[in-house]
Design a protein around this motif. Structure first.
Motif, mmCIF file in Angstrom:
data_model
loop_
_atom_site.group_PDB
_atom_site.id
_atom_site.type_symbol
_atom_site.label_atom_id
_atom_site.label_comp_id
_atom_site.label_asym_id
_atom_site.label_seq_id
_atom_site.Cartn_x
_atom_site.Cartn_y
_atom_site.Cartn_z
ATOM 1 N N ALA A 214 -9.479 11.834 1.466
ATOM 2 C CA ALA A 214 -9.965 10.367 1.302
ATOM 3 C C ALA A 214 -9.962 10.196 2.385
ATOM 4 N N GLY A 215 -9.233 10.297 3.488
ATOM 5 C CA GLY A 215 -9.329 10.019 5.229
ATOM 6 C C GLY A 215 -9.056 8.798 5.673
ATOM 7 N N LEU A 216 -8.353 8.871 4.386
ATOM 8 C CA LEU A 216 -7.178 7.262 4.985
ATOM 9 C C LEU A 216 -5.806 8.320 6.177
ATOM 10 N N ASN A 217 -5.557 7.112 6.498
ATOM 11 C CA ASN A 217 -4.349 7.494 7.479
ATOM 12 C C ASN A 217 -3.309 8.303 6.682
ATOM 13 N N GLU A 218 -2.799 9.794 7.668
ATOM 14 C CA GLU A 218 -1.769 10.601 7.563
ATOM 15 C C GLU A 218 -0.159 10.090 7.317
ATOM 16 N N LEU B 178 -3.774 1.588 2.934
ATOM 17 C CA LEU B 178 -4.079 2.464 3.850
ATOM 18 C C LEU B 178 -5.975 2.120 4.172
ATOM 19 N N LYS B 179 -6.450 2.036 3.172
ATOM 20 C CA LYS B 179 -8.194 1.958 3.585
ATOM 21 C C LYS B 179 -8.146 0.690 4.299
ATOM 22 N N LYS C 108 -7.681 -2.484 13.313
ATOM 23 C CA LYS C 108 -8.944 -1.055 12.694
ATOM 24 C C LYS C 108 -8.180 0.150 13.028
ATOM 25 N N LYS C 109 -8.763 0.874 12.044
ATOM 26 C CA LYS C 109 -7.957 1.990 11.440
ATOM 27 C C LYS C 109 -6.972 2.720 12.834
ATOM 28 N N SER C 110 -6.140 3.110 12.737
ATOM 29 C CA SER C 110 -5.685 3.972 13.661
ATOM 30 C C SER C 110 -6.266 5.075 13.690
ATOM 31 N N ALA C 111 -6.227 5.767 14.997
ATOM 32 C CA ALA C 111 -6.722 6.940 15.444
ATOM 33 C C ALA C 111 -6.377 8.199 14.976
#
Length: 893
Positions: free
Chosen positions: A704-708, A870-871, A890-893
């Motif tokens: 789903a593209g969330l943080n690993e 996580l989203k 912001k979402k971490s790279a």
């Protein structure tokens, strides 16, 4: 006087003279037959006396050997002089009594009766020696046997027997002289008959010589080996002399054989061959005596004795004695044959004399004798057949060529033997079948009441023993106890090492327990790893506790099975009659309930039953049944507790925690159902489901593209010790598609320190797959730093018990600091569990522990809550001592 009357008178005179002549001939033949019988009887008696003479000496030595060796068996010692000797002595006395009775000679002047009485005195001395030995007076017993008995035999018995032998020889000489005189008085006896008589006498003398040499030879060898084995230094020097005496005796034997042949008696080729064998063997025998002497002089007494026992005795027993025995048998047969030939010659001579006077009378006599001889031959064959069947020889058959009633009788006899043989075979088969059936019944009975693996009583026999204890306790108004116990976590051994190893463990446990119980206690195997002890003769609760402690003592040392060491503990429940039950089933059930209570209290302990336990045990059993159904109905779910890096505020991992939610919506605490799952083995399928579901969900978040993040899953002991555990982890990763680096397996200290060598192998296999490994609840077990540095561990988790008082307890601070410092030095990550306050967090930051987990940040969250967290890309920021806040970044790279 008419011619007819003259002829009648002449016929009368001829007939009268013939009758007188026939009477004279019969009288002489009777006399000759009597003397011939005396010769044969003397032969028989000389053999008997010789057996007594040899047997007394030999059997006396056997008795002495028993005393010298100290391995005395009363029956053997008492019978040492009663086997061959007494039988021969009784036979001798009985035959001589009959013979002397015919001669109207009283037994008072007969030496055989005197020898028999003296023999009883010797056996009485033997019995006295046995009594002394039984009383522990070995020296006195040996002295009595070695001095008094031996002196009595040598000085009293054997000289008397020697005189008896001489008397028998005199009888032989007298019989031959009288026989010679009787034959000389018959004018028709020629030189041929007299030569046969001379040859018979020479053959008899040869038999006596061989017999005498055999006696001397056996005596010399027996005394030589006896003196060397048991005598003092002075006696042991005599053995070379004995060896020379042995060879001298053999030389005498060979000389007698040569003289016997030169005297004109036909010698058999086999006899000459036997003589050569004996001659060649005597030098080898003498060499063995000398070899033993040299060994003893060199101080090698044991080796010298070994030569006598292993070389001299076997050579004498297997070569010389059989050869001499065969010579004796041949000489005896020769005497009997010559005697028979002599009788036939005398008969023929008598017939010739009678024919000179009266052909008709001679013919009648000849025919009568011939018919009589045929009858005697038939009777002899029938007699031998009857004797053979009397001795059990059912293969003997009688063959008669005559066509008369004797032949019919022989046929009937053979039919009877065949019927007896068939009856014996049938009886033997029936007896064998009865024995086999008896063994089968015993085996079935044993299988019905005893455990086939351990050999202990099974449940059926246990119930019978409890019933007997109930009867006894009711009759005597006493108490007894039922101790029910099983092996802690025995299922791990079966699941990890296999049932074969588990069976070996059970057998070793049964064997060891037997030595820690009283003889009055009954140890039984209920089944599996469950054992029960029925303890009777109980006076107080202290006695029961002592028995329980003894059982626990049996498990203090490790069990070494097939090169592997096992440390095994037990949990035990105890019920007491009559307080806890008045029947077997109730007592066992209540002891089982107490067993569960001891497991709840930490295992490796015992607990007495009380009525308040029933409710808790019932609840536990109910929970176990519901747990099994819950797994089938998929009533479990996973909560995830975030793991935070306080240096960055990022969530770097999630710990997967299983929860049980009943259909009504009520959550059951893991502290309630996890122990039950471990005891029942349901932790294996439950743990596998948690591992698969956590991997699947983590992969879903990544897709789903969330943080690993890394997901941590707790692994139980039963899971880890499964042979296919590594393969199952690999299969689950392949099925879910999750990369191994995003999976972390959490193991307790008790797991990694159990069978370290095997654990290291499994850990390296897991690590080679690329996943992470951590030790949970670190600090609560007994980790070895030596092994810890060899293990491929990525992270240590400080147990939350140290966090509770870390801000106020200097000891907890020291422990936490030491664990953190050790992890840094070993290049391992460190994380603290159970962080619930700002003070704890600040102290951990001071100690350089930047990874934390606890209610200060978040409780365990449902899957949807974690997805939302996580989203939004939440980071944790510490700004004040206010309650925890999550601020959006912001979402971490």
């Amino acid at each position: 006087m008419s011619i007819k009357s003259k002829l009648k008178l002449i016929l009368f005179i001829i007939c009268s003279f013939s009758m007188l002549l026939a009477g004279f001939m019969v009288w002489n033949l009777t006399k000759i037959s009597k003397h011939t019988q005396e010769v044969n009887s003397a032969l028989h008696h000389v053999e008997s006396v010789n057996r007594i003479h040899t047997g007394l000496k030999d059997q006396m030595r056997v008795a002495m050997d028993y005393f010298v060796s100290g391995d005395l068996k009363e029956r053997s010692a008492q019978n040492a002089l009663s086997l061959t000797t007494k039988a021969s002595l009784n036979e001798w006395v009985t035959v001589e009594e009959a013979r002397l009775a015919d001669q109207k000679v009283t037994m008072q002047n007969y030496m055989g009766k005197e020898i028999s009485d003296k023999y009883d005195e010797a056996t009485s001395m033997i019995s006295d020696s046995v009594a002394l030995m039984d009383a522990g007076k070995k020296d006195e017993a040996i002295k009595l046997l070695g001095e008094d008995v031996e002196r009595y035999v040598d000085i009293v018995l054997l000289p008397d027997i020697d005189r008896a032998v001489n008397d028998e020889v005199e009888l032989v000489k007298n019989a031959f002289d009288e026989l010679y005189m009787s034959m000389g008085s018959m004018p028709w006896v020629g030189g041929r008959e007299l030569r046969e008589l001379s040859n018979t006498k020479a053959a008899f003398g040869y038999f006596l010589s061989v017999n005498d040499i055999n006696t001397n030879l056996q005596r010399e060898i027996q005394e030589a080996t006896f003196f060397v084995a048991t005598g003092g230094e002075e006696e042991s020097r005599q053995f070379v002399e004995y060896g020379v005496n042995v060879t001298r005796a053999i030389d005498d034997l060979i000389y007698q054989l040569s003289v016997h042949t030169l005297d004109g008696v036909e010698g058999e080729d086999d006899d000459l061959q036997l003589a050569k064998t004996i001659m060649y063997t005597q030098y080898e025998l003498l060499a063995m005596f000398r070899k033993a002497h040299l060994l003893r002089e060199a101080g090698k007494v044991g080796e010298g004795n070994l030569v006598l026992n292993k070389e001299v005795k076997p050579l004498a027993k297997n070569v010389i004695f059989p050869a001499i025995a065969e010579l004796m048998e041949d000489s005896r047969e020769e005497v009997e044959e010559m005697s028979s030939r002599l009788s036939r010659l005398m008969f023929n001579a008598a017939v010739k004399g009678a024919l000179l006077l009266l052909v008709v009378t001679g013919s009648v006599v000849f025919l009568s004798v011939w018919v009589t001889r045929g009858i005697i031959t038939s009777l002899n064959k029938l007699s031998k057949g009857a004797k053979s069947i009397g001795e059990g020889g059912l293969t003997h058959r009688i063959e008669l060529k005559s066509r008369d009633e004797f032949r019919d009788l022989a046929n009937h006899f053979n039919e009877m033997v065949e019927n007896l043989q068939q009856t014996t075979v049938s009886r033997d088969l029936l007896s064998k079948e009865v024995e086999e059936r008896k063994r089968s019944e015993e085996q079935i009975s044993h299988m019905a009441y005893y455990d086939q693996l351990t050999g202990l009583p099974n449940r059926a026999l246990l119930l019978d023993r409890i019933d007997q204890a109930l009867i006894m306790a009711q009759r005597q108004s006493t108490i007894f106890a039922v101790l029910f116990f099983d092996l802690d976590r025995f299922k791990i051994i079966n699941d990890t090492l296999g049932h074969t190893m588990g069976d070996e463990v059970l057998k070793n446990v049964a064997n060891r327990l037997t030595g820690y119980l009283r003889k009055s206690d009954t140890l039984a195997r209920q089944g599996g790893d469950e054992f029960t002890v029925v303890a009777q003769n109980i006076k107080s609760i202290k006695d029961i506790s002592k028995i329980a402690e003894n059982i626990f003592s049996a498990f203090k040392g490790p069990f070494n099975i097939n090169g592997q060491k096992f440390s095994i503990s037990v949990s035990m429940g105890i019920s007491i009659y009559p307080n806890d039950g008045v029947d077997a089933d109730t007592l066992i059930k209540n002891a089982d309930i107490a067993l569960y209570k001891s497991k709840d209290e930490g295992r490796n302990s015992y607990c007495f039953y009380n009525s308040t336990m029933d409710e808790g045990i019932a609840k536990r059993l109910t929970l176990g049944n519901k747990l099994c159904q819950a797994i089938e109905k998929d009533e479990f779910l996973i909560h995830y507790q975030p793991q935070v890096n306080t240096a960055t505020g990022e969530i770097f991992g999630l710990e997967a925690l299983v929860r049980w939610q009943e259909p009504e919506g009520e959550l059951i605490s893991p502290g309630e159902f996890i122990p039950v799952a471990e005891d029942t083995g349901l932790i294996i399928p439950l743990g596998e489901w948690v591992l698969r579901e956590a991997c699947r969900q983590n992969k879903k978040w990544q897709d789903a593209g969330l943080n690993e993040v890394t997901v941590s899953v707790n692994i139980s002991m039963l899971q880890f010790k499964q042979k296919e555990f590594v393969d199952k982890v690999k299969t689950i990763l392949d099925e879910t598609g999750l990369a191994p680096k995003y999976l972390e397996l959490e193991l307790t200290e008790s797991i990694v320190m159990k069978d370290v060598d095997s654990t290291l192998k499994i850990l390296h296999e897991l690590k080679s797959m690329g996943l992470r490994l951590s030790i949970d609840d670190f600090g609560t077990g007994y980790s070895s730093l030596e092994y810890l540095k060899r293990m491929p561990i990525d992270m240590l988790k400080i147990d939350q018990s140290f966090m509770k008082d870390i801000t106020v307890s200097p000891d907890d601070i020291v422990i936490a600091k030491a664990i953190i410092q050790m992890a840094h030095n070993l290049q391992m990550d460190i994380i603290a569990e159970g962080v619930e306050s700002r003070e704890q967090l600040e102290l951990l930051n001071t100690l350089k522990c930047n990874r934390v987990q606890g209610y200060l940040f978040s409780r365990a969250l449902l899957c949807d809550d974690v997805t939302g967290l996580l989203k939004k890309g939440w980071r944790f920021v510490v700004e004040s001592l206010d309650p925890v806040e999550y601020k959006k970044t912001k979402k971490s790279a």
